[in-house]
Design an enzyme around this catalytic site. Structure first.
Site, short mmCIF file in Angstrom:
data_model
loop_
_atom_site.label_atom_id
_atom_site.label_comp_id
_atom_site.label_asym_id
_atom_site.label_seq_id
_atom_site.Cartn_x
_atom_site.Cartn_y
_atom_site.Cartn_z
N GLY A 27 -41.31 14.79 -0.63
CA GLY A 27 -40.22 13.87 -0.28
C GLY A 27 -40.77 12.62 0.41
N HIS A 28 -41.64 12.84 1.42
CA HIS A 28 -42.25 11.69 2.11
C HIS A 28 -43.10 10.88 1.13
CE1 HIS A 28 -41.93 14.65 5.58
NE2 HIS A 28 -41.27 13.61 6.05
N GLN A 139 -32.76 9.97 1.32
CA GLN A 139 -31.32 10.27 1.22
C GLN A 139 -31.00 11.66 1.77
OE1 GLN A 139 -29.40 10.04 -2.76
NE2 GLN A 139 -28.21 11.77 -1.97
N GLN A 144 -28.35 9.85 8.84
CA GLN A 144 -29.39 9.10 9.57
C GLN A 144 -29.63 7.74 8.93
OE1 GLN A 144 -33.28 10.64 11.22
NE2 GLN A 144 -34.04 9.97 9.24
N MET A 175 -36.50 19.34 -0.45
CA MET A 175 -37.73 19.45 0.33
C MET A 175 -37.47 19.06 1.78
SD MET A 175 -40.90 18.61 -1.96
CE MET A 175 -41.05 19.35 -3.57
#
Ligand code: PAF
Length: 275
Positions: A27-28, A139, A144, A175
């Site tokens: 994800g990162h 997303q 946030q 993830m």
């Protein structure tokens, strides 16, 4: 960090920034990839931010693996890793916090009342250090991202926020660094969040517009599991995060879930566009 960013800017380079708390996953890395597509230089920060954890949430237990993270970022050819110490971000006598009002009070904010104040404060500080042109957020943490966008608009912070899609395991689990806490059985149960979202999506595709019915089907899927403790399921308007009772054509909504599987609190969501 500011000196490095100033030199990059003087050389005419655009800076892309990915703020993280480390324990990096695909994800990162998808955010890194997007930054590298859009910007000349990519900077990732790793900082496990104490002010976004409440005393009951164990900050010391948050997973960390700086060596692995560093290796991954080198492989991705990230230009800089910003890895400050807690006392550099929050030196003695630190006394300034950034609070976004309305949108932080609901959903995650109801369960974690001090959480977003910590997030907005640290993101503000990190942006001031890195001075990026673009900041990339996932997303997965949709609220946030909306809170940070609100802060950036309200305070006129000169940065473009880019929200990138959720990255999922092949079976659909979103993830998250927190997935490491799940036992083998809990890992299987955690898939219910995705199943419930898919089911909602199908109902909407088939024409259902009544939010209470969509949510009640989702609850049935989640509450079947012994290991689950549902925190909330909400359908909200995608920008304001206001809850709605009926879906309207040409509007965009988030379907949001927060649920504990065993002792691990997971969140997931889906952005839907109603035709
Ligand atoms: O999403 C996260 O990892 C954190 O909340 C963030 C944005 C890095 C702030 O600490």
């Amino acid at each position: 960090m500011q000196d490095i960013s100033s030199s990059l800017k003087s050389a005419g380079k655009t800076i892309g920034f990915i703020p993280t708390m480390g324990f990096l996953h695909e994800g990162h890395l998808s955010l890194v990839k997007r930054s590298k597509e859009l910007c000349d230089a990519t900077i990732v920060s790793i900082f496990v931010n104490p002010t976004q954890f409440s005393p009951s949430e164990d900050l010391t237990q948050y997973p960390r693996d700086i060596e692995k993270d560093n290796k991954l970022l080198l492989e991705q050819k990230v230009d800089y890793l910003f890895y400050p110490d807690a006392d550099e971000i929050y030196p003695e006598n630190f006394q300034t916090f950034v609070t976004v009002n309305h949108i932080t009070k609901k959903l995650e904010g109801e369960f974690r009342p001090t959480h977003f104040k910590g997030v907005t404060t640290v993101v503000n500080i990190l942006i001031n250090c890195v001075m990026p042109d673009y900041a990339f957020l996932g997303q997965k943490d949709a609220q946030q991202a909306a809170v940070i966008k609100q802060m950036v608009n309200d305070l006129k912070i000169p940065v473009n926020i880019v929200v990138c899609p959720i990255v999922r395991e092949t079976d659909g689990l979103a993830m998250s660094s927190r997935n490491v806490y799940l036992s083998k059985d809990e890992r299987k149960d955690a898939l219910a969040l995705y199943k419930a979202l898919r089911n909602a999506n199908k109902m909407i595709d088939e024409g259902e517009r009544r939010v209470s019915l969509i949510i009640s089907e989702m609850m049935t899927i989640i509450e079947k599991l012994k290991s689950s403790k549902l925190k909330y399921i909400k359908i909200v308007e995608s920008k304001s995060f206001e809850t709605v009772e009926e879906l309207k054509s040409s509007n965009e909504y988030y379907i949001l879930i927060a649920c504990k599987i065993g002792n691990t609190r997971l969140i997931d969501n889906e952005l839907i566009k109603v035709e």
